[in-house]
Scaffold this motif. Structure first.
Motif, PDB file in Angstrom:
ATOM      1  N   SER A 207      25.158 -32.078   2.714  1.00 39.56           N
ATOM      2  CA  SER A 207      23.703 -31.986   2.792  1.00 39.56           C
ATOM      3  C   SER A 207      23.092 -33.352   2.478  1.00 39.56           C
ATOM      4  N   PRO A 208      22.024 -33.742   3.181  1.00 36.84           N
ATOM      5  CA  PRO A 208      21.367 -35.028   2.883  1.00 36.84           C
ATOM      6  C   PRO A 208      20.945 -35.152   1.419  1.00 36.84           C
ATOM      7  N   ALA A 209      20.811 -34.031   0.717  1.00 37.08           N
ATOM      8  CA  ALA A 209      20.394 -34.086  -0.684  1.00 37.08           C
ATOM      9  C   ALA A 209      21.371 -34.881  -1.519  1.00 37.08           C
ATOM     10  N   PHE A 210      22.667 -34.875  -1.175  1.00 34.32           N
ATOM     11  CA  PHE A 210      23.663 -35.615  -1.955  1.00 34.32           C
ATOM     12  C   PHE A 210      23.356 -37.115  -1.925  1.00 34.32           C
ATOM     13  N   ALA A 211      23.049 -37.631  -0.742  1.00 33.98           N
ATOM     14  CA  ALA A 211      22.717 -39.055  -0.623  1.00 33.98           C
ATOM     15  C   ALA A 211      21.360 -39.347  -1.242  1.00 33.98           C
TER      16      ALA A 211
END
Length: 215
Positions: A207-211
């Motif tokens: 998920s983009p949330a990790f980055a």
């Protein structure tokens, strides 16, 4: 009455799946430095349950206590805000949240919208507040998350973490299965296959949330 029922259900599930988390039997004497002493609670009882409305602040506090940077707490908040917290489980003891784990969907770069790659999940940071570490709470949370994912007919769970810890919990090398990752393809890149055959190998995208959270 509802709260009491929920508490009893949590205790019953823990009795069935992780009786060791319930501390000593009534009337027995805890070992020196055991669960009650380590946690500062009278019984040292830990229950596992899904995250509910109103738990967000306590869950994020556990991540802030467990990790040296705020990135993990930020990740949990972003996954929740974006609807990417597919499974969110917490451990509760002495009336407070002492542990948490979250599962979020991942995709395979080669199959962003097709049937291949569906049912793939990523295991987020496993947080246990320092006073309760060393009691197997993190392992219990991961096992319960795997169980829930399997019940939901997920295909596999990926994680970036300690190979020895996750190896004991049934995670194997994802690279050996032919998967790659945007972060690392080394020993920390692990997968727990939940059913066969697994989706065709490819590059795993978190998920983009990790980055965005800087994890």
């Amino acid at each position: 009455r509802i709260a009491a029922w929920r508490k009893e259900r949590s205790l019953e599930l823990t009795r069935q799946r992780r009786p060791d988390l319930l501390g000593p039997a009534p009337g027995s004497t805890p070992a020196p430095g055991g669960s009650g002493a380590a946690a500062g609670g009278r019984l040292g009882i830990v229950t596992l349950r899904p995250e509910r409305r109103g738990d967000a602040e306590a869950v994020e506090a556990v991540h802030r206590e467990a990790f040296p940077t705020p990135a993990e707490a930020r990740l949990v908040a972003l996954l929740r805000e974006r609807g990417d917290a597919a499974v969110s489980l917490l451990a509760e003891a002495a009336g407070r949240v002492v542990g948490h784990v979250v599962l979020s969907p991942v995709t395979l770069a080669e199959y962003p919208t097709g049937s291949e790659g569906r049912g793939l999940l990523a295991l987020g940071p496993v947080a246990v507040t320092p006073a309760w570490q060393g009691r197997g709470i993190g392992s219990a949370l991961v096992r319960e998350a795997v169980r829930e994912a399997r019940d939901a007919r997920a295909s596999a769970i990926f994680v970036l973490g300690d190979p020895e810890f996750y190896g004991r919990l049934g995670f194997e090398s994802a690279a050996a299965r032919g998967y790659t990752s945007d972060y690392t393809d080394g020993p920390a890149f692990r997968v727990a296959p939940l059913r066969d055959p697994l989706p065709a190998a490819g590059r795993v995208r978190w998920s983009p949330a990790f980055a965005d959270a800087g994890v």
